[in-house]
Motif scaffolding. Structure first.
Motif, PDB file in Angstrom:
ATOM      1  N   THR A 117       0.957  -1.459   0.047  1.00 29.77           N
ATOM      2  CA  THR A 117       0.045  -0.410  -0.073  1.00 29.77           C
ATOM      3  C   THR A 117       1.036   1.260   0.124  1.00 29.77           C
ATOM      4  OG1 THR A 117      -0.198   0.101   2.474  1.00 29.77           O
ATOM      5  CG2 THR A 117      -1.763  -0.940   1.021  1.00 29.77           C
ATOM      6  N   LEU A 118       2.004   0.928   0.009  1.00 31.78           N
ATOM      7  CA  LEU A 118       2.811   2.214   0.645  1.00 31.78           C
ATOM      8  C   LEU A 118       3.398   2.840  -1.259  1.00 31.78           C
ATOM      9  CD1 LEU A 118       5.522   1.861   3.613  1.00 31.78           C
ATOM     10  CD2 LEU A 118       3.540   3.757   3.662  1.00 31.78           C
ATOM     11  N   THR A 119       2.960   4.119  -1.433  1.00 32.31           N
ATOM     12  CA  THR A 119       3.777   4.350  -2.707  1.00 32.31           C
ATOM     13  C   THR A 119       5.152   4.718  -2.229  1.00 32.31           C
ATOM     14  OG1 THR A 119       3.237   6.630  -1.933  1.00 32.31           O
ATOM     15  CG2 THR A 119       1.169   5.586  -3.316  1.00 32.31           C
ATOM     16  N   TRP A 120       5.853   4.655  -3.857  1.00 30.06           N
ATOM     17  CA  TRP A 120       6.936   5.810  -3.944  1.00 30.06           C
ATOM     18  C   TRP A 120       6.876   6.580  -3.099  1.00 30.06           C
ATOM     19  CZ3 TRP A 120      11.530   4.438  -3.307  1.00 30.06           C
ATOM     20  CH2 TRP A 120      12.566   4.638  -3.426  1.00 30.06           C
ATOM     21  N   THR A 121       6.459   7.317  -2.776  1.00 26.72           N
ATOM     22  CA  THR A 121       6.350   8.743  -2.716  1.00 26.72           C
ATOM     23  C   THR A 121       6.318   9.189  -1.035  1.00 26.72           C
ATOM     24  OG1 THR A 121       5.189   9.738  -4.635  1.00 26.72           O
ATOM     25  CG2 THR A 121       5.373  10.859  -2.196  1.00 26.72           C
ATOM     26  N   GLN A 122       5.420   7.640  -0.875  1.00 24.58           N
ATOM     27  CA  GLN A 122       5.395   8.102   0.506  1.00 24.58           C
ATOM     28  C   GLN A 122       6.797   7.141   0.755  1.00 24.58           C
ATOM     29  OE1 GLN A 122       2.103   5.338   0.404  1.00 24.58           O
ATOM     30  NE2 GLN A 122       0.840   6.739   2.505  1.00 24.58           N
ATOM     31  N   ARG A 123       7.232   6.212   0.772  1.00 22.82           N
ATOM     32  CA  ARG A 123       8.708   6.057   0.597  1.00 22.82           C
ATOM     33  C   ARG A 123       9.921   6.697   1.256  1.00 22.82           C
ATOM     34  NH1 ARG A 123       9.043  -0.829   0.671  1.00 22.82           N
ATOM     35  NH2 ARG A 123       7.326  -1.030  -0.406  1.00 22.82           N
ATOM     36  N   ILE A 124      10.069   7.559   0.295  1.00 24.54           N
ATOM     37  CA  ILE A 124      10.998   8.981  -0.061  1.00 24.54           C
ATOM     38  C   ILE A 124      10.897   9.430   1.127  1.00 24.54           C
ATOM     39  CG2 ILE A 124      11.905  10.709  -1.197  1.00 24.54           C
ATOM     40  CD1 ILE A 124      11.185   9.309  -3.699  1.00 24.54           C
ATOM     41  N   LYS A 125       9.265  10.065   1.161  1.00 20.58           N
ATOM     42  CA  LYS A 125       9.001  11.100   2.639  1.00 20.58           C
ATOM     43  C   LYS A 125       9.825  10.424   3.783  1.00 20.58           C
ATOM     44  CE  LYS A 125       7.161  14.266   4.483  1.00 20.58           C
ATOM     45  NZ  LYS A 125       7.188  13.959   5.564  1.00 20.58           N
ATOM     46  N   ILE A 126       9.210   9.283   4.173  1.00 17.28           N
ATOM     47  CA  ILE A 126       9.369   8.288   5.415  1.00 17.28           C
ATOM     48  C   ILE A 126      11.002   8.256   5.703  1.00 17.28           C
ATOM     49  CG2 ILE A 126       9.876   5.964   6.275  1.00 17.28           C
ATOM     50  CD1 ILE A 126       7.183   5.313   5.448  1.00 17.28           C
ATOM     51  N   CYS A 127      11.712   8.840   4.504  1.00 16.34           N
ATOM     52  CA  CYS A 127      13.009   8.189   4.485  1.00 16.34           C
ATOM     53  C   CYS A 127      13.526   9.575   4.892  1.00 16.34           C
ATOM     54  CB  CYS A 127      13.731   7.713   3.184  1.00 16.34           C
ATOM     55  SG  CYS A 127      13.576   5.765   2.889  1.00 16.34           S
ATOM     56  N   LEU A 128      13.253  10.610   4.753  1.00 16.39           N
ATOM     57  CA  LEU A 128      13.346  11.995   4.494  1.00 16.39           C
ATOM     58  C   LEU A 128      13.071  12.888   6.026  1.00 16.39           C
ATOM     59  CD1 LEU A 128      14.682  14.885   3.546  1.00 16.39           C
ATOM     60  CD2 LEU A 128      12.162  14.849   2.652  1.00 16.39           C
ATOM     61  N   ASP A 129      12.091  11.982   6.162  1.00 16.28           N
ATOM     62  CA  ASP A 129      11.848  13.215   7.885  1.00 16.28           C
ATOM     63  C   ASP A 129      13.319  12.021   8.550  1.00 16.28           C
ATOM     64  OD1 ASP A 129       9.405  13.872   7.003  1.00 16.28           O
ATOM     65  OD2 ASP A 129       8.033  12.307   7.769  1.00 16.28           O
ATOM     66  N   ALA A 130      13.402  10.309   8.209  1.00 15.37           N
ATOM     67  CA  ALA A 130      14.734  10.293   9.177  1.00 15.37           C
ATOM     68  C   ALA A 130      15.741  10.791   9.191  1.00 15.37           C
ATOM     69  CB  ALA A 130      14.210   8.534   8.548  1.00 15.37           C
ATOM     70  N   ALA A 131      16.348  10.924   7.766  1.00 12.41           N
ATOM     71  CA  ALA A 131      17.342  11.436   7.823  1.00 12.41           C
ATOM     72  C   ALA A 131      17.433  12.934   8.126  1.00 12.41           C
ATOM     73  CB  ALA A 131      17.434  11.497   6.178  1.00 12.41           C
ATOM     74  N   ARG A 132      16.417  13.852   8.312  1.00 11.85           N
ATOM     75  CA  ARG A 132      16.267  14.740   9.046  1.00 11.85           C
ATOM     76  C   ARG A 132      16.188  14.974  10.880  1.00 11.85           C
ATOM     77  NH1 ARG A 132      11.283  17.287   5.457  1.00 11.85           N
ATOM     78  NH2 ARG A 132      11.953  18.368   3.615  1.00 11.85           N
TER      79      ARG A 132
END
Length: 377
Positions: A117-132
């Motif tokens: 159910t997770l889209t590629w956009t959601q996956r990027i956003k999750i990684c971006l949040d954690a990176a921040r």
């Protein structure tokens, strides 16, 4: 310890209140567990008010104890960021040691790696949040100090109800000077196999680049839709070397998680994401990027992907704008109809899908070799 406890006395929550919130730690209240012990869900009053929270209850048989407990309190009290899990309280009485956090209702990232159910956009956003969140720990916050997490992995990245991600579990973290290029410690090796920086693993030399390596492993897990290890002949096989080899041979397509929600990956987005993930795994710590650089590249990956997510809506808008409206049963069928050419605006505008152009918010989106460009309509 008395002076330490006094500094954080505003965080203290009575054991009786926690027992009431968890029905005396009943099993049906358990929402997870890990190297510290079981995690329970319940509602309790804390210094910020009253809300549903997560109670992490220390179980000493898992190996962690007083040091990790008090370090977690210290770290999460002194270092706060929207992408770090918030500590709401603790309890240290009646033989119990319990940490109280904001509730991350969607659990940890490792549970969702293979989600359909997770889209590629959601996956990027999750990684971006954690990176921040990790970048915040690494940067100088005005006190000439930085924090090295030491246990970055997908199970330590938590997801709230809106799928915002937050770095958690600071019990193994180390504080070091930030006014030098490399903050290095000769220390005992702690962390999780598969995510450990090879330099740290081989030599016991810990640097902030060790966190960068671990985060690179998480990025590949998100891309591949699986954990970095798998069971093999009674042991565990580390998949990271295979992932790195595939990147070197330009065979990343074979690694990408095969799911319908991943089919609309913009090539520019995928390349930006994969490139920074690969750089994080560089054997040489000097060649690994700063976490601030990782944040920047993930932002590029996200911005490149966002127009692609809107394209299906664009198809439908075009179909409705045609007079008479096009009749179709799927987006793919609509594409076929558009490939034959249609007239819009009373016959003044010609749209032809085979030419690679789409009407979108007063812009044409041109698809050339998998890349999008924009010009004013």
């Amino acid at each position: 310890m008395d002076s330490f406890s006094k500094e954080f006395e505003h965080l203290f929550i009575k054991l009786e209140d926690i027992k009431s919130a968890t029905n005396n730690f009943v099993e049906k209240k358990v929402i997870g567990g890990g190297g510290f012990g079981k995690v329970y869900k319940g509602e309790v009053s804390h210094y910020k008010g009253r809300s549903m929270v997560a109670f992490k209850r220390l179980d000493r048989k898992f190996g962690q104890g007083d040091t990790e407990f008090w370090k977690e309190i210290m770290m999460l009290s002194r270092y706060t960021h929207e992408n770090l899990i918030s500590l709401l309280g603790y309890c240290n009485e009646g033989g119990e040691m319990i940490l109280v956090y904001e509730l991350a209702s969607n659990g940890s990232l490792d549970r969702h790696l293979s989600s359909t159910t997770l889209t590629w956009t959601q996956r990027i956003k999750i990684c971006l949040d954690a990176a921040r969140g990790l970048s915040y720990l690494h940067e100088d916050k005005g006190n000439h100090q930085r924090v090295i997490h030491r246990d970055i992995k997908s199970s330590n990245i938590l997801l709230d109800e809106n799928w915002n991600s937050k770095v958690s579990d600071m019990g193994l973290a180390r504080i070091g000077p930030a006014n030098q290029q490399y903050t290095a410690f000769i220390t005992n090796i702690v962390g999780t196999p598969g995510y450990l920086d090879p330099v740290y693993l081989d030599m016991g030399i810990l640097t902030k680049e060790s966190d960068v390596y671990s985060f690179g492993v998480v990025l590949f897990e998100v891309l591949c839709g699986r954990l970095c290890f798998e069971k093999c002949n009674g042991g565990f096989l580390n998949l990271v070397p295979t992932w790195k080899k595939s990147c070197k041979l330009n065979k990343i397509d074979k690694l990408i998680f095969k799911d319908s929600n991943m089919k609309n990956m913009d090539p520019t987005s995928m390349v930006a994401f994969t490139d920074i993930a690969f750089r994080c795994l560089n054997k040489s710590r000097e060649k690994r990027p700063l976490m601030a650089d990782v944040v920047e590249k993930l932002e590029i990956a996200l911005k490149s992907q966002e127009p692609v997510d809107l394209v299906p809506k664009t198809y439908e808008e075009i179909g409705k704008a045609v007079v008479p409206p096009l009749i179709y049963r799927s987006i793919e069928e609509l594409k076929v109809l558009l490939s034959k050419g249609v007239l819009l605006n009373g016959g003044k505008t010609v749209i032809n899908y085979s030419a690679g152009s789409f009407l979108f918010n007063y812009f044409f989106i041109f698809l050339r070799n998998g890349k999008f460009g924009f010009i004013k309509c």
